[in-house]
Design an enzyme around this catalytic site. Structure first.
Site, PDB file in Angstrom:
ATOM      1  N   ASN A 137       0.840  -1.200   0.000  1.00  0.00           N
ATOM      2  CA  ASN A 137       0.000   0.000   0.000  1.00  0.00           C
ATOM      3  C   ASN A 137       0.878   1.255   0.000  1.00  0.00           C
ATOM      4  O   ASN A 137       2.105   1.159   0.132  1.00  0.00           O
ATOM      5  CB  ASN A 137      -0.909  -0.017   1.248  1.00  0.00           C
ATOM      6  N   PHE A 138       0.244   2.384  -0.167  1.00  0.00           N
ATOM      7  CA  PHE A 138       0.901   3.687  -0.054  1.00  0.00           C
ATOM      8  C   PHE A 138       2.077   3.889  -1.014  1.00  0.00           C
ATOM      9  O   PHE A 138       3.032   4.585  -0.682  1.00  0.00           O
ATOM     10  CB  PHE A 138       1.347   3.936   1.399  1.00  0.00           C
ATOM     11  N   LEU A 139       1.971   3.306  -2.206  1.00  0.00           N
ATOM     12  CA  LEU A 139       2.994   3.574  -3.246  1.00  0.00           C
ATOM     13  C   LEU A 139       2.790   5.016  -3.687  1.00  0.00           C
ATOM     14  O   LEU A 139       1.719   5.372  -4.186  1.00  0.00           O
ATOM     15  CB  LEU A 139       2.847   2.625  -4.424  1.00  0.00           C
ATOM     16  N   THR A 173      -4.339  -3.092  -4.164  1.00  0.00           N
ATOM     17  CA  THR A 173      -5.424  -2.527  -4.985  1.00  0.00           C
ATOM     18  C   THR A 173      -4.870  -1.329  -5.753  1.00  0.00           C
ATOM     19  O   THR A 173      -3.839  -0.769  -5.397  1.00  0.00           O
ATOM     20  CB  THR A 173      -6.602  -2.035  -4.113  1.00  0.00           C
ATOM     21  N   LEU A 386      -6.795  -0.713   3.189  1.00  0.00           N
ATOM     22  CA  LEU A 386      -6.901   0.678   3.672  1.00  0.00           C
ATOM     23  C   LEU A 386      -6.515   1.663   2.587  1.00  0.00           C
ATOM     24  O   LEU A 386      -5.687   1.349   1.736  1.00  0.00           O
ATOM     25  CB  LEU A 386      -5.994   0.848   4.907  1.00  0.00           C
TER      26      LEU A 386
HETATM   27  C1  80O Z   1     -12.929  11.810  -2.080  1.00  0.00           C
HETATM   28  O1  80O Z   1     -11.534  11.912  -2.130  1.00  0.00           O
HETATM   29  C2  80O Z   1     -10.857  11.055  -2.959  1.00  0.00           C
HETATM   30  C3  80O Z   1      -9.466  11.174  -2.926  1.00  0.00           C
HETATM   31  C4  80O Z   1      -8.715  10.338  -3.745  1.00  0.00           C
HETATM   32  C5  80O Z   1      -9.316   9.376  -4.566  1.00  0.00           C
HETATM   33  C6  80O Z   1     -10.706   9.257  -4.558  1.00  0.00           C
HETATM   34  C7  80O Z   1     -11.387   8.244  -5.431  1.00  0.00           C
HETATM   35  C8  80O Z   1     -10.893   6.856  -5.053  1.00  0.00           C
HETATM   36  N1  80O Z   1      -9.894   6.388  -5.645  1.00  0.00           N
HETATM   37  N2  80O Z   1     -11.575   6.196  -4.044  1.00  0.00           N
HETATM   38  C9  80O Z   1     -11.212   4.928  -3.660  1.00  0.00           C
HETATM   39  O2  80O Z   1     -10.224   4.341  -4.074  1.00  0.00           O
HETATM   40  C10 80O Z   1     -12.128   4.274  -2.672  1.00  0.00           C
HETATM   41  C11 80O Z   1     -13.495   4.463  -2.752  1.00  0.00           C
HETATM   42  C12 80O Z   1     -14.314   3.784  -1.834  1.00  0.00           C
HETATM   43  C13 80O Z   1     -13.746   2.926  -0.874  1.00  0.00           C
HETATM   44  N3  80O Z   1     -12.397   2.762  -0.815  1.00  0.00           N
HETATM   45  C14 80O Z   1     -11.597   3.424  -1.680  1.00  0.00           C
HETATM   46  O3  80O Z   1     -10.239   3.251  -1.615  1.00  0.00           O
HETATM   47  C15 80O Z   1      -9.728   2.853  -0.339  1.00  0.00           C
HETATM   48  C16 80O Z   1      -9.141   1.463  -0.504  1.00  0.00           C
HETATM   49  C17 80O Z   1      -7.903   1.507  -1.382  1.00  0.00           C
HETATM   50  N4  80O Z   1      -6.928   2.481  -0.881  1.00  0.00           N
HETATM   51  C18 80O Z   1      -7.492   3.836  -0.801  1.00  0.00           C
HETATM   52  C19 80O Z   1      -8.704   3.877   0.095  1.00  0.00           C
HETATM   53  C20 80O Z   1     -11.490  10.098  -3.749  1.00  0.00           C
END
Ligand code: 80O
Length: 386
Positions: A137-139, A173, A386
């Site tokens: 994670n966190f790349l 992910t 996460l």
């Molecule tokens: C609303 O602020 C954001 C800031 C950055 C990216 C995104 C969109 C997005 N990429 N959302 C997700 O990946 C995401 C949407 C719903 C639930 N989990 C998620 O990602 C989690 C799990 C993977 N690591 C990031 C957090 C939204």
């Protein structure tokens, strides 16, 4: 050339999709530890590796600031994840963690941290096999150093350090499609503070909807409605572990959590992880969400979005719909602006009814050095990263 790096890695290749003759399980056998590369991979000249010990406030702040300014943004670059320091310490130090898997890249001359990648150990079951994996994670590569091909060497270095601990599989992910997703999940959002979400551009006023009508649409009671609904406590760890282990059996891929894992990952921590259960002659239900704010990039009125992310939920007596409605109620009460969820596990059963709207992107799940012959439906996936 597309996926120049990933075609060299032991991951499911697109050309193998649906080839049932290939055996499921590890793609490559473990290497004898003596044959694992002992020294770090070479970085471009101006840079050096550092191991990020998250115990020190200074290192924690450096990592926090790198991610806060350079980590994942939404597709329209309006929001950027803003993981807190407390969250990062929690996320990176589960039972059995290795500091050596918290890897930074810094500029030799200035000592400035410019890139980061992490792994944490996780026991993950895929079908009937429980496998010791690393969750990657966190790349993150500083915005000014993109397309210098730093990511491939960082991925190889974290893989090398994982191999040194005799771990040969990983889970991760991404928002982008790489070879080859084990599942493609949709994310959904439930407005809790619609006025702010519309103001920052996260949501738009529905057609033929006024603001007051919208606020009314998303209104929630002031307190949870399920009798016996309360915060999880240390004394609940054995019961929650039993409940969760039993529930996760139904999914094809899911974490294999023991009491120590449950104590770390699910005991409440202010503004990091919230978990609740229903106790009525025994613990019958459980719900949890983690706190991941986002920076609002360039809005006059707001600088941050307080978001809750659905984590692990189990319903055996209280209908999942009612349990999750209580989760929304307590999140609203705690001042969250939005409640996010993926369509994994049984989440599809409540998303529409609880007024979640579909997000504009997908989250791809991957396994490293582990083949599954068929991609999973999100409802077959019991893993939340996460
Ligand atoms: C609303 O602020 C954001 C800031 C950055 C990216 C995104 C969109 C997005 N990429 N959302 C997700 O990946 C995401 C949407 C719903 C639930 N989990 C998620 O990602 C989690 C799990 C993977 N690591 C990031 C957090 C939204």
């Amino acid at each position: 050339k597309r996926h120049k790096f990933w075609e060299t890695q032991p991951v499911g290749q697109f050309k193998d999709l649906g080839n049932p003759s290939l055996p499921e399980g590890p793609i490559e056998p473990p290497t004898p530890l003596s044959e694992v590369k002992q020294e770090p991979y070479n970085l471009p000249v101006p840079y050096e590796w550092i191991t990020c010990d998250m115990d020190t406030e200074e290192m924690c702040s450096e990592v926090y600031n790198l991610l806060a300014n350079n980590y994942v943004e939404d597709d329209e670059n309006m929001f950027r994840f803003n993981y807190s320091k407390d969250f990062l310490q929690w996320a990176l130090r589960p039972p059995g963690y290795h500091t050596s898997w918290h890897i930074g890249v810094r500029v030799k001359a200035s000592k400035k941290l410019v890139a980061f990648i992490t792994g944490v150990p996780a026991r993950i079951r895929a079908k009937d096999a429980v496998v010791n994996m690393a969750e990657i994670n966190f790349l993150c590569v500083h915005k000014k150093l993109r397309s210098k091909r730093l990511a491939p060497v960082m991925i190889k270095e974290v893989t090398r350090r994982v191999h040194l601990e005799n771990i040969w599989q990983a889970a991760y992910t991404a928002g982008v499609v790489l070879p080859t997703p084990i599942s493609t999940c949709q994310y959904w959002h439930r407005s809790l503070n619609p006025k702010k979400l519309i103001d920052v551009g996260f949501s738009r006023l529905g057609a033929r909807m006024t603001m007051s009508r919208t606020i009314k649409l998303y209104k929630l009671p002031d307190s949870s409605i399920t009798p016996g609904f309360r915060k999880m406590e240390l004394r609940d760890v054995p019961a929650v572990t039993r409940l969760l282990r039993g529930y996760l059996k139904q999914f094809i891929v899911a974490p294999d959590l023991d009491e120590h894992d449950v104590q770390h990952w699910l005991l409440p921590k202010e503004d990091v992880i919230d978990s609740f259960l229903v106790e009525s002659s025994g613990v019958t239900d459980f719900c949890s969400f983690y706190t991941l704010p986002s920076t609002v990039i360039g809005n006059q009125n707001y600088s941050t979005l307080k978001a809750a992310y659905s984590y692990y939920n189990v319903s055996t007596k209280t209908p999942l719909l009612q349990l999750m409605n209580d989760a929304l109620i307590v999140a609203k009460k705690k001042g969250y602006d939005v409640f996010n969820a993926l369509d994994v596990m049984e989440n599809e059963s409540f998303l529409k009814e609880l007024k979640f709207g579909p997000g504009d992107g997908q989250l791809q799940y991957y396994l490293y050095n582990y083949r599954l012959n068929q991609a999973l439906r999100p409802s077959e996936l019991g893993l939340v990263l996460l």
